[in-house]
Scaffold this motif. Structure first.
Motif, short mmCIF file in Angstrom:
data_model
loop_
_atom_site.label_atom_id
_atom_site.label_comp_id
_atom_site.label_asym_id
_atom_site.label_seq_id
_atom_site.Cartn_x
_atom_site.Cartn_y
_atom_site.Cartn_z
N GLU A 34 -3.15 10.05 -0.14
CA GLU A 34 -4.39 9.50 -0.40
C GLU A 34 -4.65 8.94 1.20
N GLU A 35 -3.78 8.57 1.96
CA GLU A 35 -3.91 7.91 3.27
C GLU A 35 -4.54 9.05 4.19
N ASP A 92 1.02 -1.33 -0.10
CA ASP A 92 -0.02 -0.10 -0.13
C ASP A 92 0.92 1.25 0.06
N TYR A 145 -1.86 -5.25 6.46
CA TYR A 145 -2.47 -3.77 6.15
C TYR A 145 -2.44 -2.56 7.03
N HIS A 146 -1.70 -1.60 6.69
CA HIS A 146 -1.30 -0.47 7.59
C HIS A 146 -0.48 -1.02 8.75
ZN LIG Z 1 -3.67 2.57 2.67
#
Ligand SMILES: [Zn+2]
Length: 498
Positions: free
Chosen positions: A333-334, A301, A440-441
């Protein structure tokens, strides 16, 4: 016509098609070299970039790298922009270290019954004046010069969270114009619980810096007052407050979208763009994991997607398709899809000249036989994505977790809303399960646990998808009945059948 002839004709058409796909695959295989491709991926996901946080300086190294690669591979800056960078005005704020109001034998603390939302540090004793909702009509015969204004939050019939914030900004400007030194809104909206607001607002925030009055903001606070007792007491009993706000950060940041293009070869179609996009920012530094790692590298990501964009520049620099290719690497984006949102509202080219946006973004993968296309099934270009994936031994599937609302959670949605068909080309996943959540993250989202042979197939599938769409004389359209079909009709008009 003779049945046999028809099938022979179809057969040779099919063979021609298979042959040309095979030729395209060979060209992609010849140009996209694994070691070179992985070197882009490694650079972008390196610890040295500190998780590509738009609030940190290191993200500029990522932007510079992307721009340099675009240029090296023959992509050009848009004439309308004059450089590879579209400056994105961002504003970053951090809660205060100290945020206290002493009032009426009470001590109210930021993060408890108080929220300091805007303004610079301030200390001192002040007179507070209650002015209804703090709207123009509430100031009649009231002098607030040199005082603090206290008002009810929101306005009649304006009580949803976005309306509260919008009303607050207007009131801040108004209070300041009346000579007030600060504004406290008394929070009493039962539909949005106070604790929820504290959790949401009592942390660093980043937004687009589109408020021209932000510079002139006075201290702006919310105070919990569900029963209305406090506003009553300020009016009737004690209008004296002592304020102590220290360590609040309000900073302007110049973010960068990296944008380049490669001109198409077809006399007519070159006036249209296929937009390839990926966000290159990630979440920065965070809490260390069990291994003591605090750098959130964001390999999945979305360094992997940004690397795809760079390779698309490389491939199309050598083999430009019929339509022009627009390469866009988004920032922030985040932080709420900010870079792409800014571009969609300040496009350097006409949005109606962008026929399709093939976005690439990722949470993670749990199946290396797939690519998962968020938005597959929604436009007439689907078959190109399926054929491209198949050519590299993968299968393209549609969003398996529609409950996650992924289509509306990445940069593609800012263009879908404008009417541009805009799927997101993701690594293969069959569910948003524990395997995805593992990285994820998380600090563990890094290259050393990434299947690089799979990455290569994924990148090549993306490039071939783009090539097929950019060469297709038919413009991609939203499927009938899609929630963004009307936006498409508005943008492209007569391209849609009556
Ligand atoms: Zn993200």
């Amino acid at each position: 016509m003779n049945r046999k002839l028809v099938s022979t004709g179809l057969f040779s058409l099919l063979m021609l098609f298979v042959f040309s796909l095979k030729a395209q695959k060979e060209e992609i295989d010849a140009i996209i070299d694994k070691a070179e491709a992985v070197s882009h991926f490694k650079f972008l996901a390196a610890d040295e970039l500190m998780g590509r946080d738009p609030a940190r300086a290191e993200i500029d190294l990522a932007a510079l790298y992307i721009a340099n690669q675009f240029e090296k591979y023959g992509a050009k800056p848009l004439e309308e922009m004059g450089s590879f960078y579209q400056k994105v005005p961002l504003r970053y704020s951090n809660p205060p270290v100290v945020g206290t109001i002493y009032w009426n034998n009470d001590t109210l603390q930021h993060g408890e019954e108080l929220l300091v939302l805007a303004g610079d540090d301030v200390q001192g004793d002040f007179e507070a004046v209650v002015v209804g909702y703090g709207l123009e009509e509430d100031y009649e015969n009231v002098n607030v010069d040199g005082k603090w204004v206290v008002a009810r939050v929101g306005a009649p019939n304006r009580l949803s969270p976005p309306e509260l914030f919008a009303a607050g900004r207007e009131k801040m400007v108004l209070a300041r114009s009346k000579g007030a030194l600060g504004l406290i809104e008394m929070y009493n909206v039962p539909t949005t619980p106070w604790t929820l607001l504290v959790n949401y607002l009592n942390k660093p925030q980043m937004g687009l810096d589109t408020d021209p009055d932000a510079e002139k903001s006075i201290p702006y606070l919310w105070m919990k007052d569900l029963t209305g007792e406090r506003i009553q007491a300020i009016r009737d009993e004690s209008s004296h407050i002592n304020v102590d706000i220290r360590g609040k950060i309000n900073r302007k940041i110049s973010g960068k979208n990296v944008v380049a293009y490669i001109e198409g070869t077809d006399e007519t179609l070159r006036d249209e763009f296929l937009m390839l996009s990926a966000h290159y920012d990630h979440v920065g530094i965070g809490a260390p994991n069990a291994a003591g790692d605090s750098i959130y590298n964001g390999a999945r990501d979305n360094a992997v997607g940004t690397a795809a964009l760079i390779q698309a520049a490389q491939y199309f620099g050598i083999h430009p398709p019929k339509r022009s290719i627009l390469l866009c690497a988004w920032t922030a984006e985040e932080k709420g899809l900010l870079g792409s949102s800014y571009f969609a509202d300040h496009p350097p080219v006409e949005l109606s000249d962008i026929v399709y946006n093939l976005n690439i973004d990722n949470a993670g993968y749990n199946d290396t036989t797939l690519v998962t296309v968020i938005g597959l099934g929604r436009s007439t270009a689907d078959r190109h994505l399926q054929e491209a994936a198949k050519t590299f031994g993968l299968e393209a599937i549609a969003d398996p977790a529609p409950e996650q609302g992924l289509y509306d959670r990445s940069d593609n949605v800012n263009f879908a809303k404008k009417g541009i068909p805009a799927p997101t080309f993701s690594l293969g996943f069959t569910a948003f399960d524990a395997e995805i959540a593992k990285h994820y993250h998380q600090a563990s989202d890094q290259i050393d646990n990434f299947d690089l042979d799979y990455a290569l197939k994924y990148w090549k599938s993306y490039i071939l998808s783009a090539e097929l769409i950019a060469n297709d004389p038919d413009k991609p359209l939203w499927k009938k009945g899609d929630k963004y079909e009307d936006a498409g009709k508005n943008l492209y008009g007569s391209d849609y059948p009556e």
